[in-house]
Design a protein around this motif. Sequence first.
Motif, PDB file in Angstrom:
ATOM      1  N   VAL A 191      15.715  56.619  19.536  1.00  0.00           N
ATOM      2  CA  VAL A 191      16.353  55.672  19.777  1.00  0.00           C
ATOM      3  C   VAL A 191      17.581  55.396  20.361  1.00  0.00           C
ATOM      4  N   ILE A 192      17.218  54.358  21.199  1.00  0.00           N
ATOM      5  CA  ILE A 192      18.410  54.005  22.545  1.00  0.00           C
ATOM      6  C   ILE A 192      19.595  53.273  23.086  1.00  0.00           C
ATOM      7  N   THR A 193      20.392  53.441  23.202  1.00  0.00           N
ATOM      8  CA  THR A 193      21.687  52.704  22.735  1.00  0.00           C
ATOM      9  C   THR A 193      21.521  51.672  23.946  1.00  0.00           C
ATOM     10  N   SER A 194      21.177  50.862  23.764  1.00  0.00           N
ATOM     11  CA  SER A 194      21.286  50.004  24.996  1.00  0.00           C
ATOM     12  C   SER A 194      23.022  49.048  24.709  1.00  0.00           C
ATOM     13  N   SER A 195      22.725  47.731  24.947  1.00  0.00           N
ATOM     14  CA  SER A 195      24.178  46.574  25.250  1.00  0.00           C
ATOM     15  C   SER A 195      23.429  45.190  24.865  1.00  0.00           C
ATOM     16  N   CYS A 196      24.337  44.398  24.049  1.00  0.00           N
ATOM     17  CA  CYS A 196      24.040  43.304  23.945  1.00  0.00           C
ATOM     18  C   CYS A 196      24.126  42.351  25.750  1.00  0.00           C
ATOM     19  N   ILE A 197      24.556  43.286  26.435  1.00  0.00           N
ATOM     20  CA  ILE A 197      25.243  42.616  27.870  1.00  0.00           C
ATOM     21  C   ILE A 197      23.773  43.091  28.752  1.00  0.00           C
ATOM     22  N   ALA A 198      22.735  43.602  28.423  1.00  0.00           N
ATOM     23  CA  ALA A 198      21.329  43.799  28.864  1.00  0.00           C
ATOM     24  C   ALA A 198      20.522  42.911  28.377  1.00  0.00           C
ATOM     25  N   ILE A 199      20.601  41.995  27.733  1.00  0.00           N
ATOM     26  CA  ILE A 199      19.428  40.802  27.391  1.00  0.00           C
ATOM     27  C   ILE A 199      20.357  39.160  27.426  1.00  0.00           C
ATOM     28  N   ALA A 200      21.600  39.390  27.552  1.00  0.00           N
ATOM     29  CA  ALA A 200      23.083  38.165  27.795  1.00  0.00           C
ATOM     30  C   ALA A 200      23.720  38.300  29.365  1.00  0.00           C
ATOM     31  N   PRO A 201      23.341  37.352  30.363  1.00  0.00           N
ATOM     32  CA  PRO A 201      23.896  37.119  31.437  1.00  0.00           C
ATOM     33  C   PRO A 201      25.358  37.702  31.118  1.00  0.00           C
ATOM     34  N   VAL A 202      25.783  37.698  32.313  1.00  0.00           N
ATOM     35  CA  VAL A 202      27.170  38.509  32.899  1.00  0.00           C
ATOM     36  C   VAL A 202      28.596  37.055  32.309  1.00  0.00           C
ATOM     37  N   ALA A 203      27.816  36.133  32.568  1.00  0.00           N
ATOM     38  CA  ALA A 203      29.112  34.918  31.771  1.00  0.00           C
ATOM     39  C   ALA A 203      28.626  34.734  30.346  1.00  0.00           C
ATOM     40  N   ALA A 204      27.843  35.113  30.068  1.00  0.00           N
ATOM     41  CA  ALA A 204      28.159  34.628  28.384  1.00  0.00           C
ATOM     42  C   ALA A 204      29.850  35.419  27.985  1.00  0.00           C
ATOM     43  N   ALA A 205      29.807  36.706  28.324  1.00  0.00           N
ATOM     44  CA  ALA A 205      30.949  37.434  28.684  1.00  0.00           C
ATOM     45  C   ALA A 205      32.413  36.550  27.592  1.00  0.00           C
ATOM     46  N   VAL A 206      32.879  35.892  29.138  1.00  0.00           N
ATOM     47  CA  VAL A 206      33.608  34.398  29.269  1.00  0.00           C
ATOM     48  C   VAL A 206      33.079  33.621  29.045  1.00  0.00           C
ATOM     49  N   ALA A 266      19.294  47.400  34.233  1.00  0.00           N
ATOM     50  CA  ALA A 266      18.366  48.747  34.489  1.00  0.00           C
ATOM     51  C   ALA A 266      17.566  49.265  34.255  1.00  0.00           C
ATOM     52  N   ALA A 267      18.354  49.937  33.272  1.00  0.00           N
ATOM     53  CA  ALA A 267      17.908  51.000  32.207  1.00  0.00           C
ATOM     54  C   ALA A 267      16.865  50.694  31.022  1.00  0.00           C
ATOM     55  N   LEU A 268      16.913  49.399  30.400  1.00  0.00           N
ATOM     56  CA  LEU A 268      16.452  48.787  29.421  1.00  0.00           C
ATOM     57  C   LEU A 268      15.043  48.523  30.674  1.00  0.00           C
ATOM     58  N   ASN A 269      14.992  47.700  31.908  1.00  0.00           N
ATOM     59  CA  ASN A 269      14.174  46.964  32.117  1.00  0.00           C
ATOM     60  C   ASN A 269      12.516  48.675  32.754  1.00  0.00           C
ATOM     61  N   ARG A 270      13.965  49.082  32.741  1.00  0.00           N
ATOM     62  CA  ARG A 270      13.011  50.690  33.661  1.00  0.00           C
ATOM     63  C   ARG A 270      11.978  51.469  32.431  1.00  0.00           C
ATOM     64  N   ALA A 271      12.827  51.297  31.122  1.00  0.00           N
ATOM     65  CA  ALA A 271      12.348  51.829  30.124  1.00  0.00           C
ATOM     66  C   ALA A 271      11.033  51.591  29.543  1.00  0.00           C
ATOM     67  N   GLU A 272      11.163  49.730  29.331  1.00  0.00           N
ATOM     68  CA  GLU A 272      10.954  49.485  29.048  1.00  0.00           C
ATOM     69  C   GLU A 272       9.147  49.186  29.637  1.00  0.00           C
ATOM     70  N   ALA A 273       8.945  49.279  31.051  1.00  0.00           N
ATOM     71  CA  ALA A 273       8.028  49.143  32.086  1.00  0.00           C
ATOM     72  C   ALA A 273       7.839  50.597  31.873  1.00  0.00           C
ATOM     73  N   TRP A 274       8.410  51.809  31.923  1.00  0.00           N
ATOM     74  CA  TRP A 274       7.619  53.329  31.842  1.00  0.00           C
ATOM     75  C   TRP A 274       6.916  53.295  30.430  1.00  0.00           C
ATOM     76  N   ILE A 275       7.516  52.829  29.503  1.00  0.00           N
ATOM     77  CA  ILE A 275       6.756  52.752  28.290  1.00  0.00           C
ATOM     78  C   ILE A 275       5.320  52.104  28.067  1.00  0.00           C
ATOM     79  N   GLN A 276       4.969  51.101  28.744  1.00  0.00           N
ATOM     80  CA  GLN A 276       3.956  50.210  29.211  1.00  0.00           C
ATOM     81  C   GLN A 276       2.829  50.717  29.658  1.00  0.00           C
ATOM     82  N   THR A 277       3.738  51.301  31.166  1.00  0.00           N
ATOM     83  CA  THR A 277       2.830  51.970  32.075  1.00  0.00           C
ATOM     84  C   THR A 277       2.169  54.044  31.130  1.00  0.00           C
ATOM     85  N   GLU A 278       3.105  54.434  30.501  1.00  0.00           N
ATOM     86  CA  GLU A 278       2.980  55.481  30.568  1.00  0.00           C
ATOM     87  C   GLU A 278       2.537  56.193  29.077  1.00  0.00           C
ATOM     88  N   ARG A 279       2.247  54.712  27.992  1.00  0.00           N
ATOM     89  CA  ARG A 279       2.120  55.059  26.423  1.00  0.00           C
ATOM     90  C   ARG A 279       1.900  56.290  25.920  1.00  0.00           C
TER      91      ARG A 279
END
Length: 355
Positions: free
Chosen positions: A128-143, A179-192
Amino acid sequence: MPKDLVLITGVTGHVGFRVLRYALEHGLAVRAAVRSQAKAQAVRSYPSLKGLDKDHLLEFVTVPDFTASGAFDNAVANVKYIIHCASPIPFASPTTDDAERDFVAPAVLTTLGILESARRVETVRRIVITSSCIAIAPVAAAVSDTGETYTAETRQPDLDAPLPPGTPSFVAYAAGKVAALNRAEAWIQTERPRFDAIHLMPSYVLGRIDMCDSLERLQTSANSFPLDIVLGHDGGEGGMAMVVNHVDDCARIHVEALNPRIEGNQSFIIDYNLSSKVEWDEAKDIVAKHFPVAVNFDVLPNNSTLKSVCCRLESSKTEKTFGFRQSYESAVVDLVQQYLELREMQKGASNGVDS
């Protein structure tokens, strides 16, 4: 050796410590990864943990550098589950001179390092990985209100690199989380791998900070937003996305996400998906209701304001799967109660020195 050992990172942080507490409260055997024995002792001796009488369920492993290659190889031995909460936080200073060093590299290298170490053993079943809503929404959405709705399946492209010196820490933090979310999901998809992963995406996490013994630390977190309102600090002309969750719900969901009944390799937003969103400034009504004496004696001026920006996070899947038990009101009450306790403690310590 416990049958279902859980490795938890980030246990000295706001979310991580509360995750540790919740896991122990519910009888899970935990191995906590810390950077030094001094940190292990600080965690073990903290009153809210000692009071649980669960010391027999807790062990520590020292990992001096979370970003080093193979850093978690020893930590994952005989572990069935991993909850990865460790992450750089954006509230320590307003800007950074090196976003890659301070935020992006630590977020990516630590996450990928845990995945790689877990792959080298046969026992791990879920991370279980703690990501953040800012990983799925653009920075502009914070303000600002972008007019878009963001779900747990929304993804953002990596922020353009390199980020220049003087980049706001929040932007650098967002770059690291994306970056952490994108890399982790790519790693899981590739490495299975033989294990699966669940990404959790909290909004602003509010409420009592367990390992906090100073007013300064209490205000160097998302808690600063409602605290500034009730303490009369100038909120400025801008606004902030009103997306919040209580640390108790956040921690509980982290632990409950280990349950095998929940399908792996998916994501959940942790945000109070209210049909009618509350406003930041409702903190004033909450404080007036629960702490009238402190307001009347001007301990809590309760007279500032913070504009609430609409940010649409679709968390109905999370509510259906885990449920929410807390509220903005309970978060503000818990936070202000801790503020008053720390204020009295520091006032007493100051009086003791003066005498």
